[in-house]
Design an enzyme around this catalytic site. Structure first.
Site, mmCIF file in Angstrom:
data_model
loop_
_atom_site.group_PDB
_atom_site.id
_atom_site.type_symbol
_atom_site.label_atom_id
_atom_site.label_comp_id
_atom_site.label_asym_id
_atom_site.label_seq_id
_atom_site.Cartn_x
_atom_site.Cartn_y
_atom_site.Cartn_z
ATOM 1 N N LYS A 86 76.407 -11.732 -3.121
ATOM 2 C CA LYS A 86 76.890 -12.917 -2.402
ATOM 3 C C LYS A 86 77.813 -13.765 -3.279
ATOM 4 C CE LYS A 86 75.093 -12.591 1.733
ATOM 5 N NZ LYS A 86 75.998 -12.163 2.843
ATOM 6 N N TYR A 131 70.993 -9.237 -4.265
ATOM 7 C CA TYR A 131 71.592 -9.961 -3.128
ATOM 8 C C TYR A 131 72.481 -11.112 -3.625
ATOM 9 C CZ TYR A 131 71.466 -12.829 1.172
ATOM 10 O OH TYR A 131 71.778 -13.585 2.276
HETATM 11 N N1 LIG Z 1 69.342 -16.260 7.640
HETATM 12 C C1 LIG Z 1 69.715 -17.006 6.615
HETATM 13 O O1 LIG Z 1 69.159 -18.089 6.340
HETATM 14 C C2 LIG Z 1 70.829 -16.557 5.734
HETATM 15 C C3 LIG Z 1 71.081 -17.277 4.552
HETATM 16 C C4 LIG Z 1 72.147 -16.915 3.751
HETATM 17 C C5 LIG Z 1 72.958 -15.855 4.133
HETATM 18 N N2 LIG Z 1 72.690 -15.136 5.259
HETATM 19 C C6 LIG Z 1 73.572 -14.036 5.608
HETATM 20 O O2 LIG Z 1 73.925 -14.103 6.981
HETATM 21 C C7 LIG Z 1 74.205 -12.804 7.466
HETATM 22 C C8 LIG Z 1 73.388 -12.525 8.719
HETATM 23 O O3 LIG Z 1 72.007 -12.518 8.375
HETATM 24 P P1 LIG Z 1 70.817 -12.742 9.434
HETATM 25 O O4 LIG Z 1 69.904 -13.723 8.819
HETATM 26 O O5 LIG Z 1 71.378 -12.991 10.787
HETATM 27 O O6 LIG Z 1 70.088 -11.296 9.328
HETATM 28 P P2 LIG Z 1 69.751 -10.172 10.440
HETATM 29 O O7 LIG Z 1 68.993 -9.117 9.722
HETATM 30 O O8 LIG Z 1 69.146 -10.814 11.619
HETATM 31 O O9 LIG Z 1 71.194 -9.620 10.855
HETATM 32 C C9 LIG Z 1 71.956 -8.775 10.032
HETATM 33 C C10 LIG Z 1 72.588 -7.711 10.903
HETATM 34 O O10 LIG Z 1 73.449 -6.879 10.082
HETATM 35 C C11 LIG Z 1 73.308 -5.536 10.544
HETATM 36 N N3 LIG Z 1 73.716 -4.600 9.498
HETATM 37 C C12 LIG Z 1 73.054 -4.320 8.339
HETATM 38 N N4 LIG Z 1 73.721 -3.401 7.628
HETATM 39 C C13 LIG Z 1 74.851 -3.086 8.344
HETATM 40 C C14 LIG Z 1 75.940 -2.202 8.107
HETATM 41 N N5 LIG Z 1 76.005 -1.469 6.993
HETATM 42 N N6 LIG Z 1 76.924 -2.130 9.043
HETATM 43 C C15 LIG Z 1 76.850 -2.873 10.188
HETATM 44 N N7 LIG Z 1 75.830 -3.727 10.447
HETATM 45 C C16 LIG Z 1 74.844 -3.834 9.532
HETATM 46 C C17 LIG Z 1 71.834 -5.414 10.900
HETATM 47 O O11 LIG Z 1 71.604 -4.313 11.785
HETATM 48 C C18 LIG Z 1 71.556 -6.776 11.525
HETATM 49 O O12 LIG Z 1 71.715 -6.750 12.941
HETATM 50 C C19 LIG Z 1 73.893 -11.846 6.304
HETATM 51 O O13 LIG Z 1 75.086 -11.557 5.588
HETATM 52 C C20 LIG Z 1 72.958 -12.666 5.443
HETATM 53 O O14 LIG Z 1 72.952 -12.216 4.105
HETATM 54 C C21 LIG Z 1 71.640 -15.462 6.067
#
Ligand SMILES: NC(=O)c1ccc[n+]([C@@H]2O[C@H](COP(=O)([O-])OP(=O)(O)OC[C@H]3O[C@@H](n4cnc5c(N)ncnc54)[C@H](O)[C@@H]3O)[C@@H](O)[C@H]2O)c1
Length: 299
Positions: free
Chosen positions: A174, A170
């Site tokens: 990133k 990951y």
């Molecule tokens: N939550 C955090 O603290 C955090 C921290 C750093 C980065 N992020 C990043 O933020 C973004 C959103 O994460 P989140 O925490 O809301 O997670 P989440 O799992 O709630 O949402 C991610 C969404 O992406 C969709 N998805 C996955 N693979 C896909 C694909 N191939 N095509 C289309 N849709 C797809 C999933 O169905 C899901 O609805 C991600 O890129 C994650 O890596 C989140």
């Protein structure tokens, strides 16, 4: 609906839940027309469900405009269909928010090739592919003499830009997205496209198992205001930047740069470097901790 992105056509990937859902709803509140993309995957990328349709229904219920799209963002042709869907449905595309993502955490000594490949594919190819097709669309508009004021906002993570053990796949993806953001910003400036990234921190299904028991995380809806502002006309001059966002705190992530150096003027003998490299490392700023802070420095 009226607001700072009135009338802009926006794609948000991974918008069925978590942070992406917050983006889609705030874009709609601020007057944008939204393509709500989501494959409906589980956290590890398997399975599919129709959750994106619920977000579209929520937007329509508040009087906004949205359309559902179920493409896999890491499918190169699917990403082209996603970009085409915005243009066909709303007549144009102004903003691409690459947010979709999955997790398959594992210590490196145990990680399988499949765990590595699937995470790299969804994040890195899943950012490149929509970016590639959107950029080609904007370039053709610019070449045809049309005014382009477009935006790409990618999603990186503290895991990638600062490092987090247990997330080698990951974090590598990133960090790649942060690097791609800087390069894409330089390539696309000439066409009127800015490219920035956010490194969010929020409590979602993706992070609930990573936080200590009882810890409260920031609300995923806290990330959208910065993303929506970056998508607005006011943010035209800002490109190639990465922003940390958690709750009400926003900071600029300062990137790699060439620090203390030594130049012998010719090739070094390895035996000479013991007297050189440790002194350079002593003079250099330490790497940031996983939270982005440099020990002993208050920002
Ligand atoms: N939550 C955090 O603290 C955090 C921290 C750093 C980065 N992020 C990043 O933020 C973004 C959103 O994460 P989140 O925490 O809301 O997670 P989440 O799992 O709630 O949402 C991610 C969404 O992406 C969709 N998805 C996955 N693979 C896909 C694909 N191939 N095509 C289309 N849709 C797809 C999933 O169905 C899901 O609805 C991600 O890129 C994650 O890596 C989140």
């Amino acid at each position: 609906m009226s607001g700072i992105v009135e009338g802009r056509v926006v794609i948000v990937t991974g918008a069925a839940r978590g942070i992406g859902r917050g983006h889609a709803l705030e874009f709609a509140r601020q007057g944008a027309k939204v393509v709500v993309n989501d494959l409906g995957a589980e956290v590890d990328g398997t399975g599919s469900s129709g959750a994106a349709a619920e977000v579209v229904a929520e937007i329509e219920a508040m009087g906004g405009r949205a359309v559902v799209n179920g493409e896999d963002v890491s499918d190169f042709d699917g990403a082209e269909r996603l970009v085409r869907a915005a243009i066909d449905h709303f007549g144009d595309l102004d903003v691409l928010v690459n947010n979709a993502g999955i997790l398959r955490d594992r210590m490196l000594v145990n990680m399988t090739a499949d765990e590595w490949d699937s995470v790299i594919k969804v994040h890195l190819r899943g950012t490149f592919a929509p970016l590639r097709h959107a950029a080609a669309y904007w370039r053709s508009k610019a070449k045809a003499g049309e005014q382009v004021d477009a935006r790409i906002i990618n999603t990186t993570s503290s895991s990638g830009i600062y490092g987090n053990p247990g997330q080698g796949n990951y974090g590598a993806a990133k960090a790649g997205i942060a690097g791609l953001t800087v390069i894409a910003a330089r390539e696309l400036e000439r066409y009127g496209v800015t490219v920035n990234a956010v490194a969010p921190a929020a409590l979602t299904r993706m992070t609930e198992n990573l936080l200590p028991a009882g810890a409260t995380g920031a609300d995923p809806d806290d990330i959208a205001p910065l993303v929506v502002w970056l998508a607005s006309a006011e943010a035209r001059a800002i490109t190639g930047r990465v922003f940390n966002v958690r709750g009400g705190r926003i900071s600029v992530a300062e990137g790699w740069h060439a620090g203390p150096g030594a130049d012998k003027g010719s090739r070094w003998d390895p035996a000479e470097l013991g007297a050189v490299v440790p002194a350079l490392v002593d003079k250099a700023a330490p790497n940031a901790l996983t939270n982005g802070r440099i020990p002993g420095r208050e920002d």
